[in-house]
Design a protein around this motif. Structure first.
Motif, PDB file in Angstrom:
ATOM      1  N   SER A  93       7.030  34.760   4.646  1.00 12.97           N
ATOM      2  CA  SER A  93       7.751  33.493   4.675  1.00 12.97           C
ATOM      3  C   SER A  93       9.148  33.677   4.114  1.00 12.97           C
ATOM      4  O   SER A  93       9.412  34.603   3.331  1.00 12.97           O
ATOM      5  CB  SER A  93       6.993  32.443   3.857  1.00 12.97           C
ATOM      6  OG  SER A  93       7.718  31.239   3.745  1.00 12.97           O
ATOM      7  N   SER A  94      10.033  32.768   4.497  1.00 10.95           N
ATOM      8  CA  SER A  94      11.380  32.763   3.927  1.00 10.95           C
ATOM      9  C   SER A  94      11.407  32.015   2.598  1.00 10.95           C
ATOM     10  O   SER A  94      12.444  31.967   1.940  1.00 10.95           O
ATOM     11  CB  SER A  94      12.368  32.108   4.902  1.00 10.95           C
ATOM     12  OG  SER A  94      12.015  30.750   5.147  1.00 10.95           O
ATOM     13  N   HIS A  95      10.295  31.448   2.218  1.00  7.81           N
ATOM     14  CA  HIS A  95      10.188  30.706   0.956  1.00  7.81           C
ATOM     15  C   HIS A  95       9.415  31.550  -0.056  1.00  7.81           C
ATOM     16  O   HIS A  95       8.255  31.896   0.168  1.00  7.81           O
ATOM     17  CB  HIS A  95       9.499  29.360   1.166  1.00  7.81           C
ATOM     18  CG  HIS A  95      10.229  28.458   2.119  1.00  7.81           C
ATOM     19  ND1 HIS A  95      11.401  27.824   1.776  1.00  7.81           N
ATOM     20  CD2 HIS A  95       9.979  28.115   3.402  1.00  7.81           C
ATOM     21  CE1 HIS A  95      11.840  27.109   2.798  1.00  7.81           C
ATOM     22  NE2 HIS A  95      10.990  27.278   3.804  1.00  7.81           N
ATOM     23  N   GLY A  96      10.045  31.875  -1.159  1.00 11.95           N
ATOM     24  CA  GLY A  96       9.440  32.745  -2.153  1.00 11.95           C
ATOM     25  C   GLY A  96       8.116  32.231  -2.673  1.00 11.95           C
ATOM     26  O   GLY A  96       7.192  33.008  -2.946  1.00 11.95           O
ATOM     27  N   ALA A  97       7.999  30.905  -2.818  1.00 11.25           N
ATOM     28  CA  ALA A  97       6.772  30.334  -3.353  1.00 11.25           C
ATOM     29  C   ALA A  97       5.571  30.616  -2.454  1.00 11.25           C
ATOM     30  O   ALA A  97       4.430  30.615  -2.920  1.00 11.25           O
ATOM     31  CB  ALA A  97       6.939  28.829  -3.549  1.00 11.25           C
ATOM     32  N   MET A  98       5.825  30.879  -1.174  1.00  5.28           N
ATOM     33  CA  MET A  98       4.728  31.156  -0.246  1.00  5.28           C
ATOM     34  C   MET A  98       4.266  32.602  -0.326  1.00  5.28           C
ATOM     35  O   MET A  98       3.189  32.939   0.158  1.00  5.28           O
ATOM     36  CB  MET A  98       5.157  30.836   1.180  1.00  5.28           C
ATOM     37  CG  MET A  98       5.425  29.364   1.443  1.00  5.28           C
ATOM     38  SD  MET A  98       3.935  28.348   1.240  1.00  5.28           S
ATOM     39  CE  MET A  98       2.922  28.972   2.580  1.00  5.28           C
ATOM     40  N   THR A  99       5.064  33.463  -0.908  1.00  2.00           N
ATOM     41  CA  THR A  99       4.726  34.891  -0.942  1.00  2.00           C
ATOM     42  C   THR A  99       3.869  35.280  -2.129  1.00  2.00           C
ATOM     43  O   THR A  99       3.383  36.408  -2.204  1.00  2.00           O
ATOM     44  CB  THR A  99       6.013  35.742  -0.953  1.00  2.00           C
ATOM     45  OG1 THR A  99       6.708  35.547  -2.189  1.00  2.00           O
ATOM     46  CG2 THR A  99       6.925  35.363   0.206  1.00  2.00           C
ATOM     47  N   VAL A 100       3.697  34.366  -3.091  1.00  2.00           N
ATOM     48  CA  VAL A 100       2.914  34.647  -4.300  1.00  2.00           C
ATOM     49  C   VAL A 100       1.861  33.550  -4.452  1.00  2.00           C
ATOM     50  O   VAL A 100       1.901  32.533  -3.776  1.00  2.00           O
ATOM     51  CB  VAL A 100       3.810  34.710  -5.546  1.00  2.00           C
ATOM     52  CG1 VAL A 100       4.776  35.881  -5.462  1.00  2.00           C
ATOM     53  CG2 VAL A 100       4.594  33.400  -5.731  1.00  2.00           C
ATOM     54  N   ARG A 101       0.914  33.767  -5.371  1.00  4.87           N
ATOM     55  CA  ARG A 101      -0.113  32.754  -5.575  1.00  4.87           C
ATOM     56  C   ARG A 101       0.477  31.530  -6.266  1.00  4.87           C
ATOM     57  O   ARG A 101       1.592  31.573  -6.799  1.00  4.87           O
ATOM     58  CB  ARG A 101      -1.279  33.325  -6.373  1.00  4.87           C
ATOM     59  CG  ARG A 101      -0.948  33.732  -7.778  1.00  4.87           C
ATOM     60  CD  ARG A 101      -2.143  34.397  -8.444  1.00  4.87           C
ATOM     61  NE  ARG A 101      -1.829  34.813  -9.809  1.00  4.87           N
ATOM     62  CZ  ARG A 101      -2.654  35.493 -10.579  1.00  4.87           C
ATOM     63  NH1 ARG A 101      -3.839  35.850 -10.112  1.00  4.87           N
ATOM     64  NH2 ARG A 101      -2.308  35.818 -11.805  1.00  4.87           N
ATOM     65  N   ALA A 102      -0.302  30.440  -6.305  1.00  7.19           N
ATOM     66  CA  ALA A 102       0.218  29.150  -6.751  1.00  7.19           C
ATOM     67  C   ALA A 102       0.771  29.189  -8.169  1.00  7.19           C
ATOM     68  O   ALA A 102       1.825  28.602  -8.453  1.00  7.19           O
ATOM     69  CB  ALA A 102      -0.884  28.092  -6.650  1.00  7.19           C
ATOM     70  N   SER A 103       0.079  29.883  -9.083  1.00  4.02           N
ATOM     71  CA  SER A 103       0.554  29.920 -10.462  1.00  4.02           C
ATOM     72  C   SER A 103       1.885  30.642 -10.580  1.00  4.02           C
ATOM     73  O   SER A 103       2.741  30.279 -11.400  1.00  4.02           O
ATOM     74  CB  SER A 103      -0.491  30.589 -11.364  1.00  4.02           C
ATOM     75  OG  SER A 103      -0.839  31.862 -10.867  1.00  4.02           O
ATOM     76  N   ASP A 104       2.088  31.676  -9.762  1.00 10.66           N
ATOM     77  CA  ASP A 104       3.360  32.392  -9.778  1.00 10.66           C
ATOM     78  C   ASP A 104       4.456  31.581  -9.104  1.00 10.66           C
ATOM     79  O   ASP A 104       5.627  31.645  -9.491  1.00 10.66           O
ATOM     80  CB  ASP A 104       3.215  33.750  -9.082  1.00 10.66           C
ATOM     81  CG  ASP A 104       2.344  34.701  -9.883  1.00 10.66           C
ATOM     82  OD1 ASP A 104       2.250  34.530 -11.103  1.00 10.66           O
ATOM     83  OD2 ASP A 104       1.747  35.613  -9.284  1.00 10.66           O
ATOM     84  N   ALA A 105       4.087  30.826  -8.078  1.00 18.01           N
ATOM     85  CA  ALA A 105       5.061  29.968  -7.403  1.00 18.01           C
ATOM     86  C   ALA A 105       5.652  28.960  -8.381  1.00 18.01           C
ATOM     87  O   ALA A 105       6.846  28.653  -8.340  1.00 18.01           O
ATOM     88  CB  ALA A 105       4.399  29.254  -6.231  1.00 18.01           C
ATOM     89  N   MET A 106       4.816  28.454  -9.282  1.00 18.60           N
ATOM     90  CA  MET A 106       5.302  27.514 -10.294  1.00 18.60           C
ATOM     91  C   MET A 106       6.388  28.161 -11.146  1.00 18.60           C
ATOM     92  O   MET A 106       7.402  27.536 -11.469  1.00 18.60           O
ATOM     93  CB  MET A 106       4.135  27.059 -11.166  1.00 18.60           C
ATOM     94  CG  MET A 106       4.523  26.133 -12.307  1.00 18.60           C
ATOM     95  SD  MET A 106       3.171  25.831 -13.480  1.00 18.60           S
ATOM     96  CE  MET A 106       3.113  27.430 -14.325  1.00 18.60           C
ATOM     97  N   LEU A 107       6.207  29.429 -11.505  1.00 20.29           N
ATOM     98  CA  LEU A 107       7.191  30.114 -12.337  1.00 20.29           C
ATOM     99  C   LEU A 107       8.477  30.384 -11.572  1.00 20.29           C
ATOM    100  O   LEU A 107       9.575  30.273 -12.122  1.00 20.29           O
ATOM    101  CB  LEU A 107       6.602  31.409 -12.878  1.00 20.29           C
ATOM    102  CG  LEU A 107       5.414  31.240 -13.829  1.00 20.29           C
ATOM    103  CD1 LEU A 107       4.887  32.600 -14.278  1.00 20.29           C
ATOM    104  CD2 LEU A 107       5.802  30.401 -15.048  1.00 20.29           C
ATOM    105  N   LEU A 108       8.353  30.753 -10.291  1.00 19.95           N
ATOM    106  CA  LEU A 108       9.567  30.938  -9.477  1.00 19.95           C
ATOM    107  C   LEU A 108      10.347  29.642  -9.393  1.00 19.95           C
ATOM    108  O   LEU A 108      11.571  29.624  -9.552  1.00 19.95           O
ATOM    109  CB  LEU A 108       9.196  31.422  -8.078  1.00 19.95           C
ATOM    110  CG  LEU A 108       8.741  32.872  -7.918  1.00 19.95           C
ATOM    111  CD1 LEU A 108       8.457  33.166  -6.446  1.00 19.95           C
ATOM    112  CD2 LEU A 108       9.781  33.842  -8.453  1.00 19.95           C
ATOM    113  N   ASP A 109       9.646  28.539  -9.138  1.00 19.64           N
ATOM    114  CA  ASP A 109      10.308  27.237  -9.028  1.00 19.64           C
ATOM    115  C   ASP A 109      10.943  26.809 -10.350  1.00 19.64           C
ATOM    116  O   ASP A 109      11.916  26.058 -10.366  1.00 19.64           O
ATOM    117  CB  ASP A 109       9.305  26.174  -8.573  1.00 19.64           C
ATOM    118  CG  ASP A 109       8.867  26.363  -7.125  1.00 19.64           C
ATOM    119  OD1 ASP A 109       9.579  27.072  -6.381  1.00 19.64           O
ATOM    120  OD2 ASP A 109       7.809  25.819  -6.753  1.00 19.64           O
ATOM    121  N   ALA A 110      10.366  27.303 -11.452  1.00 20.51           N
ATOM    122  CA  ALA A 110      10.882  26.917 -12.770  1.00 20.51           C
ATOM    123  C   ALA A 110      12.020  27.815 -13.236  1.00 20.51           C
ATOM    124  O   ALA A 110      12.503  27.665 -14.363  1.00 20.51           O
ATOM    125  CB  ALA A 110       9.750  26.943 -13.796  1.00 20.51           C
ATOM    126  N   GLY A 111      12.441  28.757 -12.386  1.00 18.55           N
ATOM    127  CA  GLY A 111      13.607  29.572 -12.725  1.00 18.55           C
ATOM    128  C   GLY A 111      13.313  30.833 -13.489  1.00 18.55           C
ATOM    129  O   GLY A 111      14.154  31.309 -14.269  1.00 18.55           O
TER     130      GLY A 111
END
Length: 639
Positions: A93-111
Motif C-alpha cells: 500500500s501507499s499508506h504506511g499504516a497499512m503495511t504494519v499491524r494495527a498497534s504499529d500503525a498507531m505509532l506511525l500515526d502518532a509521529g
C-alpha cells in the motif's frame, strides 16, 4: 483452421526477410531490471533497510519506517527473530499504516519512527543465532549478547537518524518482549522507555518450555520452525491429523525428537539435557537478573490472563523489579487476552466477550500515553497507575496500587480457603468429616488438554490461541477427573493474585503429575447469552510434576501410598465470580499432548522414559479438617 494456415504462410517470408536484413536472430536480454525504483510520490511514508554494525563487527539488518517529513521524532525499536522485512510488508500500500499491524500503525500515526531489527543470525542479520542467547556470564563467554546488541543499535540510531529527538523506546511481544527486557541490562542512556509484552522471562519456570516441571511437547513445532533455518523452516511434519495420536504413538519426548530428526537442533538437545531447574536454567532467569540492575528506564510490563505461551514472565518480572524500584518507574498491565492479544482486537476470546475492545482501549489509553510521556517529553506526564488490570467477570478496567492486590502464595498472611468436602462440595468451612476420593490415571489414555482432534499449534483450524478459556465440561465428566464445587454464590467473590490448590494426596506409583483447574461455572440458564448456560470457564489452570514437590532443582521419587502435600500455584488472575455462579476445582493427572506423559514410575528423566515405564496408578485425594485438601484464594473486596 484456414485463417491460422494463412497467417502462418504470411509470417514465414517476413521472418526470412528479417533474418536476411539483420544477418542473425534478435538477441534477448533479461526482462528483470538490475534495480526497480517504485514511483512513490503518493506514499505517505518512507521505508528503508540498513545494516547496523555491532561492537564485534557483525552487522544486524534493520528496517526503518516513518511518516514523510517527520522531524524531531522519537524512535521505537523492536528486535525480533521473526523477520524485520516481513513485519513491515503486511500489505502492499501507499499508506504506511497499512503495511504494519494495527498497534504499529498507531505509532506511525502518532509521529514515531519505527525500527525493526533482525536479531543476530536470523533473516538478514549476520552472526550466529543462539536461541534465547544468555546474557554475558557463565553460559555466554563471548563479549556480546542481546543487551549489548540493543545498546549498539540504539547508539547507531540516535547518531544516524538526524530527524530523531534522540529518545528511544523498545517494544516487543513474546521473544521480542524478552529483547525489550534484556535491553534493560546496562541500558543505553538514550533508552527512555521499554514495553515488554508477554515476554519470555524464564522459559523453565512456567513460560514456554516447562510448567511445574512438566515438559511442553508442543514446543517442538516452534523450535523446528525457528532453528532449522535462518529464516522460517516452516511447519514440522506429522503422520496423523490429530496431535493426540501423533505424540501418543511417538512415546517419550526423546522418541519424538529422534523420529523427526530434531536432535540436529542444539537448543532441543539442551532442553532434553536439563529436565530439572538446575544451574543452566537458573543462570538465565531474568526475574533474578533484572532486580540487580538500577531501575532507571520506565518500563510497562504487559501480561495476559489467558496467555497460552508466556503466562509467567511479565508478572514475575514486574514483581521482582518493583521491590527495588524507589522511583516507581515500573508499571504492570494485566489484560483479558491470549498471547499477544493486546496488539489486536480484544473484544472476545473464544466464547467469552468483554463488552468492549480491550486491546484498543489499552493501546489508546495506556500504551500511547506512556510512550508519549517518556519519548516526547521528560516523563513528567506519566500519570499511569502502578497497576492497570482488567477484572474479568465484571468486565471493567481497574487501577490498583500494587500487584497482587491480595496476599498470595508468597505472603506470610493466609489466603481465604475453600475446603474440599464429600459429595464433590467446596465449603468455606473445614468439614469435621474426613473423606477420600480416588481415580485411576492411565498413561495409555491421557486426558487431552483441548477437544480432539487437536491440530498442531500453528495449523489451519488450530484452537491453540483460545484453549485456556475452553469450556471444561467435556473433561469434568471423565472418571479420571475429580470435581468439587460450591453452591450457587449469593454474593460476588473477587480474587486478585495467584490461587493455590493445596492437595493432600497419595499415589500407588512412584511419580505422577497433578493438574489443577480453578473454574467459574455459569448458571444453568444464562440470560445474557443463553448458549453460555452451564459453561465452565477456566479462570486459572496449571500443572505440578510430583517429583518436584520438594523443590524444582532436584527430582525425588514419591513414596507410594503415602499422603503427601502438593501445592499447585496457579497463574495470576483478576476475576470476580458473580452471584448465581459457582466456584469449581478440577484435579487430574495428565494434560496431553501439551505436556509429556508422566510414566508414574520414577525414572531419572521422563523425557527418556521407555514403554515399560508407563504404568497405571491410583491417585487418592484426602479431605476433611483444617489440614485437608483445599484451594487458597486471593480474595479481595468486590466493588
Amino acid at each position: 483452421m484456414r485463417r491460422a494456415l494463412t497467417l502462418s504462410l504470411l509470417a514465414a517470408p517476413l521472418l526470412a526477410a528479417a533474418l536476411a536484413a539483420g544477418g542473425q536472430a534478435q538477441q534477448l536480454g533479461s526482462d528483470i531490471p538490475k534495480t526497480f525504483k517504485p514511483v512513490d510520490g503518493a506514499f505517505d511514508f518512507e521505508r528503508r533497510s540498513v545494516d547496523i554494525p555491532m561492537r564485534d563487527g557483525v552487522k544486524l539488518h534493520a528496517v526503518i519506517v516513518q511518516r514523510k517529513g517527520l522531524t524531531d521524532a522519537p524512535i521505537v525499536l523492536q528486535r525480533t527473530p521473526y523477520g524485520a522485512e516481513s513485519a513491515t510488508q503486511r500489505e502492499s500500500s501507499s499508506h504506511g499504516a497499512m503495511t504494519v499491524r494495527a498497534s504499529d500503525a498507531m505509532l506511525l500515526d502518532a509521529g514515531y519512527i519505527r525500527v525493526y531489527e533482525d536479531v543476530r543470525g536470523k533473516y538478514g542479520s549476520e552472526g550466529d543465532y543462539v536461541n534465547e542467547r544468555p546474557l554475558i556470564g557463565p553460559l555466554n563467554g563471548t563479549k556480546v549478547d542481546h543487551s549489548t546488541d540493543a545498546y549498539d543499535t540504539i547508539d547507531w540510531l540516535v547518531k544516524n537518524l538526524k530527524n530523531s529527538n534522540g529518545r528511544v523506546g523498545i517494544i516487543g511481544t513474546s521473544y521480542d518482549g524478552m529483547m525489550a527486557a534484556m535491553a534493560l541490562v546496562k541500558p543505553h542512556p538514550a533508552l527512555k522507555a521499554s514495553v515488554p509484552m508477554n515476554p519470555v522471562i524464564n522459559t523453565w519456570m512456567n513460560d514456554d518450555d516447562f510448567h511445574g516441571g512438566a515438559f511442553r511437547l508442543i514446543g517442538f513445532d516452534y523450535y523446528y520452525g525457528q532453528d532449522a533455518a535462518k529464516g522460517n523452516a516452516g511447519d514440522l511434519w506429522r503422520d496423523a491429523y490429530d496431535d493426540y495420536d501423533v505424540f501418543l504413538r511417538a512415546g517419550s519426548a526423546s522418541d519424538f525428537v529422534r523420529s523427526h530428526g530434531l536432535q540436529q537442533l542444539p537448543w532441543i538437545n539442551r532442553m532434553l539435557a536439563h529436565p530439572a531447574y538446575d544451574a543452566f536454567w537458573q543462570a538465565q532467569a531474568l526475574e533474578d537478573i533484572l532486580p540487580k540492575q538500577p531501575q532507571t528506564v520506565p518500563t510497562l510490563w504487559v501480561a495476559s490472563q489467558w496467555d497460552q505461551e508466556d503466562i509467567y514472565g511479565a508478572i514475575a518480572a514486574y514483581r521482582a523489579v518493583s521491590k527495588v524500584d524507589p522511583n516507581h518507574v515500573n508499571h504492570l498491565v494485566l489484560g483479558p487476552w491470549a498471547h499477544g492479544g493486546a496488539n489486536g482486537d480484544g473484544s472476545t476470546l473464544g466464547a467469552i466477550r468483554f463488552d468492549s475492545d480491550t486491546g484498543l482501549w489499552f493501546r489508546r489509553e495506556v500504551l500511547l500515553p506512556f510512550l508519549d510521556a517518556h519519548l516526547k517529553g521528560d516523563g513528567a506526564g506519566d500519570t499511569l497507575a502502578p497497576v492497570t488490570a482488567f477484572q474479568t467477570g465484571s468486565n471493567r478496567w481497574q487501577t490498583l496500587p500494587t500487584w497482587p492486590l491480595a496476599c498470595d502464595a508468597t505472603c506470610t498472611a493466609p489466603m481465604t480457603k475453600l475446603y474440599f468436602a464429600g459429595n464433590g462440595a467446596l465449603d468455606w468451612n473445614a468439614s469435621t468429616a474426613n473423606g477420600r476420593d480416588s481415580y485411576v490415571s492411565d498413561p495409555a489414555k491421557p486426558i487431552p488438554y483441548r477437544l480432539r482432534p487437536i491440530r498442531p499449534t500453528y495449523a489451519t483450524g488450530s484452537t491453540w490461541r483460545q484453549w485456556l478459556v475452553d469450556d471444561q465440561r467435556p473433561f469434568s465428566d471423565r472418571t479420571d477427573v475429580l470435581v468439587w464445587q460450591t453452591p450457587a454464590l449469593t454474593r460476588p467473590v473477587a480474587i486478585s493474585g495467584a490461587a493455590v490448590v493445596d492437595l493432600l494426596a497419595s499415589t500407588t506409583g512412584s511419580d505422577g503429575d497433578f493438574v489443577a483447574k480453578l473454574i467459574d461455572v455459569y448458571p444453568a440458564e444464562y440470560t445474557d447469552k443463553p448458549e453460555m448456560g452451564g459453561y465452565q470457564l477456566p479462570v486459572a489452570m496449571d500443572i505440578l510434576r510430583g517429583r518436584y514437590r520438594e523443590g524444582f532443582a532436584t527430582a525425588k521419587p514419591i513414596a507410594p501410598n503415602q499422603a503427601l502435600r502438593y501445592r499447585i500455584v496457579l497463574p495470576h488472575a483478576n476475576h470476580v465470580f458473580l452471584p448465581g455462579h459457582r466456584i469449581m476445582v478440577q484435579v487430574q493427572s495428565s494434560w496431553f499432548p501439551l505436556y509429556d506423559r508422566n510414566p508414574q514410575t520414577f525414572v531419572p528423566s521422563i523425557m527418556n522414559a521407555r514403554p515399560g515405564d508407563y504404568r497405571k496408578a491410583t491417585i487418592t485425594v484426602d479431605y476433611g479438617g483444617a489440614h485437608g485438601s483445599a484451594i487458597e484464594l486471593p480474595v479481595v473486596a468486590a466493588k
